[in-house]
Design an enzyme around this catalytic site. Structure first.
Site, PDB file in Angstrom:
ATOM      1  N   ASP A  57       1.134  -1.234   0.173  1.00  0.00           N
ATOM      2  CA  ASP A  57       0.448   0.511  -0.593  1.00  0.00           C
ATOM      3  C   ASP A  57       1.639   1.089   0.018  1.00  0.00           C
ATOM      4  O   ASP A  57       0.953   1.885   0.510  1.00  0.00           O
ATOM      5  CB  ASP A  57      -0.977  -0.165   1.049  1.00  0.00           C
ATOM      6  N   GLU A 233     -11.105   1.729  -3.991  1.00  0.00           N
ATOM      7  CA  GLU A 233     -10.710   1.610  -2.656  1.00  0.00           C
ATOM      8  C   GLU A 233      -9.392   2.669  -2.780  1.00  0.00           C
ATOM      9  O   GLU A 233      -9.344   3.048  -4.233  1.00  0.00           O
ATOM     10  CB  GLU A 233     -10.558   0.717  -2.082  1.00  0.00           C
TER      11      GLU A 233
END
Length: 563
Positions: A57, A233
């Site tokens: 991430d 997302e």
């Protein structure tokens, strides 16, 4: 290589010896992946990924010619590793954003909860850096911290007044600010499993809070709701040529992962998807391709001082059985934004292990304090009171159990906690960064009872792990190997050992095959328990979001019974 802490061990200096605590005097981590042996670097090249092992991430920002990059850390402590670079190739870890218990409350949560998807942004309007993230622990939820100088630490968190996950902040050139994030659809409007939305809020920079009542859904479902897209997302907002671009991950963090982009004339929409979506994915490719990189997505863009663009993103490199033991890693690609929408260069074809260096940059990875990549050896002799930032704890601070002795060596004062419990453990971890690796340590320890154990653990989670350590039964000492799968443990092997001298312990992984060995003298290692499967150390079997962690482990609550 030395990337030294300014907190933790540095505050305490060298510590006094605790009676009967295990002492680890050396660790050698060595990676030897075939892909790097077959693709040696030539002049003007560097390896991708830029951060090997569990660094998922990624998010990135720039001030001047300083780039800062952060990654998810879940229940690892300290949390949110932060890296610095001047050129996007050579990176040093300068610490962790969340390095205090006031910032990080993950002491009672599973390894894959905690801190997800941090975003880092520099605000030129007030010369301040912000890190915003979701912390699934400690009654936090979505939080934001800030600093004037990322080298000098970050503020305590401010809890933000919205639900959902994956927040990112955007600072417009008119001084206004906005937060975008993933959320569930409005109550009663969910159409299918995985249906999510992207919301935007106006943000009050003076009071560090979203402005109540300003929220709006700007993406419903994804690029094309009729196709039932899942898990829109990880949104990020950018501004280019007076227009606003919203980039998101779509498809879930797995085989259908991708990156998509939308455009609007105003920050709060409406947003129109690019006709060329996705702009990054490996999902359409031959599953049997060589040097496979997969699951690419969850990206962030940065503009260089000379107007070029690069994107960082996560992807995985499975082993020969398709298992993901290293976790999700940080990759980088140049981005072509000469047209209306950005496109990751070669982001839709099989990714290569090497990239061309940006013009004028010298590859110094693994030298002069820069993070290594490719095949490398990391040796830790525990002679400095300041540990490398790669050493992490789980759910609690390292300095509560680990200290460097005056005479050298790392002492771990055991907690009455095992690796199988959802509590802070007395374990110092290093990430597995290669499919083919060895992790070797020298241990000086004489357990006093069957409750005492010290050695190595390989952990994907509290429910999936191996323990390879020294304990006691009656008047004898034993080395035991235990496998825990879905929370159920069994002893694979044990052997009686002499502990008059330090014992060397080693775990070696060759793809899916793991071996645990020991030496009580010289360089001859004896394998215990044969070849065992690394399946439980993979995301495929264990689930969750981390990679395999290799730990120096001690406990005073050992529950492994010697057979």
């Amino acid at each position: 290589m030395a990337m030294f802490s300014t907190g933790g061990f540095a505050q305490h200096g060298k510590s006094k010896k605790v009676k009967n605590a295990p002492v680890f005097s050396q660790v050698v981590y060595q990676g030897d992946d075939k892909v790097y042996n077959e693709h040696p670097l030539k002049a003007g090249e560097f390896y991708n990924p830029i951060l090997q092992g569990c660094y998922p991430d990624p998010a990135i920002t720039r001030k001047g010619d300083d780039y800062f990059l952060v990654c998810s850390s879940f229940a690892m402590f300290p949390g949110v590793p932060i890296f610095h670079s001047k050129d996007l190739v050579n990176w040093t870890q300068i610490g962790h954003v969340l390095d205090r218990t006031s910032q990080l409350k993950v002491h009672d949560t599973g390894i894959s909860a905690g801190v997800y998807a941090p975003a880092i942004k520099y605000n030129p309007n007030n010369d301040t850096f912000y890190m915003i993230t979701t912390q699934f622990a400690g009654d936090f939820g979505n939080i934001i911290v800030k600093t004037k100088d990322p080298f000098k630490g970050w503020s305590d968190p401010v809890k933000l007044n919205f639900e959902g996950i994956d927040p990112s902040i955007f600072f417009d050139d008119d001084g206004k600010a906005y937060v975008v994030h993933n959320d569930a659809p409005n109550r009663g409007e969910a159409l299918y499993e995985g249906h999510r939305v992207i919301k935007i809020w106006e943000y009050d920079v003076e009071n560090d809070q979203v402005i109540a009542g300003t929220d709006r859904i700007i993406v419903n479902g994804g690029v094309d709701l009729a196709k039932k897209p899942i898990w829109i997302e990880a949104p990020h907002l950018y501004k280019k040529d007076g227009r606003y671009y919203l980039m998101c991950a779509e498809g879930g963090t797995g085989g259908w992962h991708s990156e998509v982009i939308f455009v609007s004339d105003t920050p709060k929409g409406p947003y129109k998807p690019a006709p060329s979506n996705p702009i990054l994915s490996q999902r359409y490719l031959n599953p049997d391709r060589a040097n496979k990189v997969d699951w690419a997505g969850h990206a962030d863009l940065v503009e260089t001082p000379d107007g070029k663009y690069y994107g960082v993103f996560l992807a995985i490199r499975p082993n020969e059985k398709g298992r993901v033991n290293m976790g999700r890693e940080t990759f980088i690609l140049p981005v072509d934004w000469s047209g209306e929408f950005p496109v990751f260069e070669n982001g839709l074809i099989p990714m290569e292990p090497k990239l061309n260096m940006p013009e004028g940059v010298e590859n110094k990875t693994g030298k002069e304090g820069y993070f290594p990549n490719g095949n490398f050896t990391f040796t830790e002799n525990f002679t400095s009171p300041q540990l490398d930032y790669r050493w992490i704890g789980l759910r609690g601070p390292r300095e509560e159990f680990a200290s460097v002795l005056k005479e050298g060596g790392l002492q771990i004062t055991p907690f009455p906690v095992t690796i199988k419990e959802v509590k802070p453990t007395s374990t110092l971890f290093h990430r597995q960064q290669h499919n083919n690796f060895s992790f070797t340590t020298t241990l000086k320890y004489v357990p006093k009872s069957e409750k005492d154990l010290a050695g190595i653990t390989c952990a994907q989670s509290e429910r999936f792990n191996y323990v390879f350590g020294v304990t006691k039964k009656d008047k004898d000492f034993y080395l035991v190997l235990e496998r825990t799968e879905r929370g159920t443990s069994r002893v694979l092997a044990s052997t009686k050992v002499e502990l008059k001298e330090p014992i060397r312990l080693q775990v070696k992984g060759i793809g899916d095959d793991y071996e645990f060995s020991y030496s009580t003298g010289g360089d001859r290692f004896v394998r215990l328990g044969g070849i065992v499967s690394g399946d439980i150390l993979s995301t495929n079997v264990a689930g969750g979001f981390t990679g395999c962690l290799l730990g120096l482990y001690a406990t005073s609550a050992n529950d492994i019974l010697v057979e």
